[in-house]
Design a protein around this motif. Structure first.
Motif, mmCIF file in Angstrom:
data_model
loop_
_atom_site.group_PDB
_atom_site.id
_atom_site.type_symbol
_atom_site.label_atom_id
_atom_site.label_comp_id
_atom_site.label_asym_id
_atom_site.label_seq_id
_atom_site.Cartn_x
_atom_site.Cartn_y
_atom_site.Cartn_z
ATOM 1 N N THR A 149 -11.567 -2.436 -6.887
ATOM 2 C CA THR A 149 -10.600 -3.532 -6.871
ATOM 3 C C THR A 149 -10.881 -4.506 -8.006
ATOM 4 N N ASN A 150 -12.150 -4.829 -8.218
ATOM 5 C CA ASN A 150 -12.504 -5.713 -9.332
ATOM 6 C C ASN A 150 -12.311 -5.038 -10.683
ATOM 7 N N LEU A 151 -12.494 -3.724 -10.725
ATOM 8 C CA LEU A 151 -12.257 -2.974 -11.955
ATOM 9 C C LEU A 151 -10.771 -3.017 -12.318
ATOM 10 N N MET A 152 -9.909 -2.864 -11.338
ATOM 11 C CA MET A 152 -8.464 -2.973 -11.565
ATOM 12 C C MET A 152 -8.111 -4.333 -12.133
ATOM 13 N N ARG A 153 -8.674 -5.363 -11.508
ATOM 14 C CA ARG A 153 -8.375 -6.731 -11.940
ATOM 15 C C ARG A 153 -8.866 -6.983 -13.367
ATOM 16 N N TYR A 155 -9.327 -4.681 -15.816
ATOM 17 C CA TYR A 155 -8.454 -3.964 -16.750
ATOM 18 C C TYR A 155 -7.133 -4.713 -16.942
ATOM 19 N N ALA A 156 -6.560 -5.173 -15.846
ATOM 20 C CA ALA A 156 -5.280 -5.890 -15.919
ATOM 21 C C ALA A 156 -5.430 -7.187 -16.706
ATOM 22 N N GLY A 157 -6.546 -7.879 -16.498
ATOM 23 C CA GLY A 157 -6.798 -9.109 -17.235
ATOM 24 C C GLY A 157 -6.944 -8.889 -18.722
ATOM 25 N N ASN A 158 -7.318 -7.663 -19.098
ATOM 26 C CA ASN A 158 -7.423 -7.287 -20.511
ATOM 27 C C ASN A 158 -6.169 -6.566 -21.000
ATOM 28 N N GLU A 159 -5.111 -6.625 -20.191
ATOM 29 C CA GLU A 159 -3.794 -6.079 -20.537
ATOM 30 C C GLU A 159 -3.790 -4.554 -20.640
ATOM 31 N N PHE A 160 -4.680 -3.908 -19.902
ATOM 32 C CA PHE A 160 -4.694 -2.450 -19.810
ATOM 33 C C PHE A 160 -4.144 -2.050 -18.444
ATOM 34 N N MET A 161 -2.836 -2.235 -18.279
ATOM 35 C CA MET A 161 -2.231 -1.993 -16.975
ATOM 36 C C MET A 161 -2.269 -0.520 -16.579
ATOM 37 N N GLU A 162 -2.135 0.371 -17.546
ATOM 38 C CA GLU A 162 -2.181 1.795 -17.226
ATOM 39 C C GLU A 162 -3.556 2.186 -16.691
ATOM 40 N N SER A 163 -4.608 1.607 -17.276
ATOM 41 C CA SER A 163 -5.971 1.891 -16.800
ATOM 42 C C SER A 163 -6.174 1.327 -15.401
ATOM 43 N N ALA A 164 -5.647 0.131 -15.166
ATOM 44 C CA ALA A 164 -5.757 -0.479 -13.836
ATOM 45 C C ALA A 164 -5.062 0.392 -12.796
ATOM 46 N N ARG A 165 -3.879 0.886 -13.141
ATOM 47 C CA ARG A 165 -3.130 1.724 -12.201
ATOM 48 C C ARG A 165 -3.841 3.060 -11.977
ATOM 49 N N ARG A 166 -4.484 3.585 -13.015
ATOM 50 C CA ARG A 166 -5.202 4.844 -12.878
ATOM 51 C C ARG A 166 -6.368 4.704 -11.903
ATOM 52 N N VAL A 167 -7.062 3.566 -11.996
ATOM 53 C CA VAL A 167 -8.159 3.304 -11.058
ATOM 54 C C VAL A 167 -7.609 3.252 -9.632
ATOM 55 N N PHE A 168 -6.478 2.557 -9.475
ATOM 56 C CA PHE A 168 -5.846 2.430 -8.158
ATOM 57 C C PHE A 168 -5.459 3.802 -7.611
ATOM 58 N N ASP A 169 -4.818 4.623 -8.453
ATOM 59 C CA ASP A 169 -4.360 5.944 -8.005
ATOM 60 C C ASP A 169 -5.522 6.883 -7.676
ATOM 61 N N ASP A 170 -6.664 6.693 -8.346
ATOM 62 C CA ASP A 170 -7.818 7.578 -8.125
ATOM 63 C C ASP A 170 -8.664 7.181 -6.916
ATOM 64 N N MET A 171 -8.364 6.033 -6.317
ATOM 65 C CA MET A 171 -9.139 5.593 -5.155
ATOM 66 C C MET A 171 -8.844 6.496 -3.958
ATOM 67 N N SER A 172 -9.900 7.019 -3.358
ATOM 68 C CA SER A 172 -9.714 7.892 -2.196
ATOM 69 C C SER A 172 -9.313 7.087 -0.967
ATOM 70 N N ASP A 173 -9.817 5.865 -0.863
ATOM 71 C CA ASP A 173 -9.464 4.962 0.237
ATOM 72 C C ASP A 173 -8.987 3.644 -0.347
ATOM 73 N N ARG A 174 -7.846 3.172 0.149
ATOM 74 C CA ARG A 174 -7.320 1.890 -0.303
ATOM 75 C C ARG A 174 -7.098 1.001 0.916
ATOM 76 N N ASP A 175 -7.665 -0.184 0.877
ATOM 77 C CA ASP A 175 -7.399 -1.127 1.950
ATOM 78 C C ASP A 175 -6.310 -2.100 1.497
ATOM 79 N N LEU A 176 -5.959 -3.033 2.357
ATOM 80 C CA LEU A 176 -4.897 -3.992 2.046
ATOM 81 C C LEU A 176 -5.240 -4.818 0.807
ATOM 82 N N VAL A 177 -6.526 -5.153 0.644
ATOM 83 C CA VAL A 177 -6.953 -5.934 -0.516
ATOM 84 C C VAL A 177 -6.657 -5.176 -1.810
#
Length: 585
Positions: A149-153, A155-177
């Motif tokens: 979650t912090n890695l996504m944030r 990447y996004a803060g550095n304007e690498f939205m595709e990388s942030a989304r890739r981290v999100f998509d690769d997560m095996s478990d995602r909680d509400l946060v």
């Protein structure tokens, strides 16, 4: 404690729990040394943690403590890295992280990775972010929800939205946060449609939502004018009991105001039992961008009576409202009031509002004088002045503004087009030719103008002369029909030599006045797709030109429709052949 010659470590730890200032901590530290407990790991870690993390701590003293530790534990590294990551010197967090990686006696954990990523986000170090990501994978933390979650944030803060989304998509478990984080990243980066699309996927997964979800989604609705989706967010907030959450309520007020529904914004505002400065600001700024300067002033007075201290955003809303309503004296009063009574130093945006206030009122000499005494050599001030010169056809001051834009090295296509318009109005064909030649020689490109319209919870985007829509033939046929209906009521298309938008570039090329502007296409589409008498809401990234402004007034009367247009600067509410701006814009 001082009377105890051989204090137990537990005694010192108990005393540390009640420590609330750095002076007391230093006394405790001194006695720890005297007692020979300076190498006690738990005590050392507690001392360091207070200095590095507590609001009453001291990072310089934290460094002193840390560098006197033998083989710092992971907890100690965590404290020093966390402290610097949250401080005004986040680079230091990365230096300590590098030192930790080089040391062989301790390894980073999920908390340390999270704070290092926060530091990467703050200093915009995308290279380091990628390096830390590699370390996360090598050390087996790629499945840790908190780290990801912090890695996504980061990447996004550095304007690498595709990388942030890739981290999100690769997560095996995602909680509400995790879902909230990705939605927030999209919203803050301006990918508002992606945020709303992600919410639909979130619903399919039955994840649920909370106040943070609603705030992120509502912010995106506000930016793209998705009122219908915003209304759904409001219904959910009521159903789930989130209306008492001040952050949710504030976001809804802001959304309704930015989507042109001031009555709904005011309804929420009036029902709130607790209001903070953001609550008041959202409503005051809302009144300001809708051109209701008098209502913004009235609400400001109520804000003071409620004992809420205004900030710079409050005055920005006030000055914006005064500018759009032509309240010159009131604007001057509040501009001086912010520094004299509230000790707030006017920023460049406040000066921009004042230049706009004077400029719209035709007081170009006062606007010029204000810029020269502002200590800000900001392009936006000269650009605002140049825009006013177009309104009042003042070539002389327009040339001063243009020369200063060139001097600061920040002229854009819109500036040259504005200046060309001024020359054209003065029949100075040489000046028009000169502006055209500069644009061609320097390869200056105009900004593509677009308009959005929401129909049945979907956002449709149009550009000038757009033919990409599947129903283009129907849209253009409808546009010809509504042009004819407007003409029957007296509409005559303006034939300006150059059609420009103040402050930014245009939808048309030099010399063109026949292009089908994006808002005209959006309105034609809206008239086809929406029921009679329903309100059309258009969002535009540039200013509305004179011809389109006149055209929409006639259309509102011909079709008995309310048409709300939010352009780059303000709202225009068209109804029965009139506009809320009173043609003062």
């Amino acid at each position: 404690m001082l009377k105890c010659h051989s204090p137990k470590p537990s005694t010192i730890l108990t005393i540390l729990q009640g420590c609330n200032n750095i002076k007391r901590l230093k006394k405790i530290h001194a006695y720890v040394i005297i007692s020979g407990l300076q190498h006690h790991v738990t005590i050392s870690n507690r001392l360091l943690n207070f200095c590095a993390v507590s609001v009453a701590g001291s990072m310089s003293y934290a460094q002193h403590l840390f560098h006197h530790m033998d083989n710092p534990s992971t907890e100690a590294w965590n404290s020093i890295i966390r402290g610097f990551a949250q401080s005004s010197s986040p680079c230091q967090a990365l230096l300590y992280y590098n030192a930790m990686i080089s040391a062989s006696f301790s390894q980073p954990n999920s908390y340390i990775f999270s704070f290092v990523l926060k530091a990467c986000e703050k200093i915009k170090d995308e290279k380091k972010c990628g390096e830390v990501h590699g370390s996360i994978i090598r050390r087996g933390y790629e499945r840790d929800i908190i780290v990801c979650t912090n890695l996504m944030r980061s990447y996004a803060g550095n304007e690498f939205m595709e990388s942030a989304r890739r981290v999100f998509d690769d997560m095996s478990d995602r909680d509400l946060v995790s879902w909230n984080c990705m939605i927030s990243c999209y919203s803050q980066a301006g990918f508002h449609q992606d945020a709303l699309t992600l919410y639909n996927q979130m619903q399919d997964k039955n994840v649920g939502l909370d106040g943070f979800t609603l705030v992120g989604l509502t912010a995106s609705c506000a930016h793209i004018g998705a009122l219908n989706v915003g209304i759904e967010m409001h219904k959910i907030a009521r159903k789930k009991g989130f209306m008492n959450d001040i952050y949710v309520a504030n976001a809804l007020i802001d959304m309704y105001a930015k989507c042109g529904s001031l009555d709904s914004a005011l309804s929420i505002f009036n029902k709130m039992k607790k209001k903070d400065v953001l609550t008041w600001n959202s409503m005051i700024v809302g009144y300001g961008v809708h051109g209701h300067g008098d209502k913004a002033i009235s609400l400001f007075k109520k804000m003071l009576m409620a004992g809420v201290q205004p900030n710079s955003i409050t005055f920005l809303g006030l000055l914006c409202g005064c500018s759009h309503q032509g309240l010159v004296e009131e604007g001057i009063q509040y501009f001086h009031l912010m520094s004299s009574d509230f000790k707030l130093k006017p920023e460049v945006k406040h000066y921009g509002c004042m230049v706009d206030l004077f400029g719209r009122a035709g007081k170009l000499d006062e606007a010029l004088k204000l810029i020269k005494t502002s200590f800000f050599d900001a392009p936006v001030l000269w650009r605002t002045l140049l825009s006013s010169c177009k309104i009042h056809r003042n070539v002389m001051i327009g040339e001063i503004a243009m020369n200063n834009l060139v001097h600061v090295g920040m002229p854009n296509a819109g500036d040259y087009l504005l200046m060309a318009t001024l020359y054209a109005g003065a029949k100075d064909t040489e000046g028009v030719s000169r502006m055209r030649k500069i644009m061609q020689n320097q390869g200056i490109k105009t900004t593509v103008a677009w308009s959005w319209i929401e129909v049945e919870d979907q956002i449709y985007k149009f550009v000038v002369n757009d033919s990409s829509h599947p129903d283009s033939c129907k849209i253009y046929a409808k546009l010809e029909e509504i042009i004819h209906q407007a003409a029957l009521l007296g509409y005559v298309q303006e034939e300006e030599a150059i059609d420009t938008y103040p402050l930014f570039s245009t939808e048309v090329s030099l010399g063109s006045s026949t292009s089908k502007h994006s808002e005209k296409l959006a309105i034609a589409f809206g008239l086809i797709k929406t029921p009679p008498e329903s309100c059309l809401r258009i969002m535009k990234n540039l200013r509305v030109c004179n011809d389109c402004h006149t055209f929409i007034k006639y259309i509102s009367k011909a079709y008995d429709r309310e048409i709300i247009v939010r352009d780059r600067v303000r709202f225009h509410h068209f109804k029965n052949g009139l506009c809320s701006c009173g043609d003062y814009w």
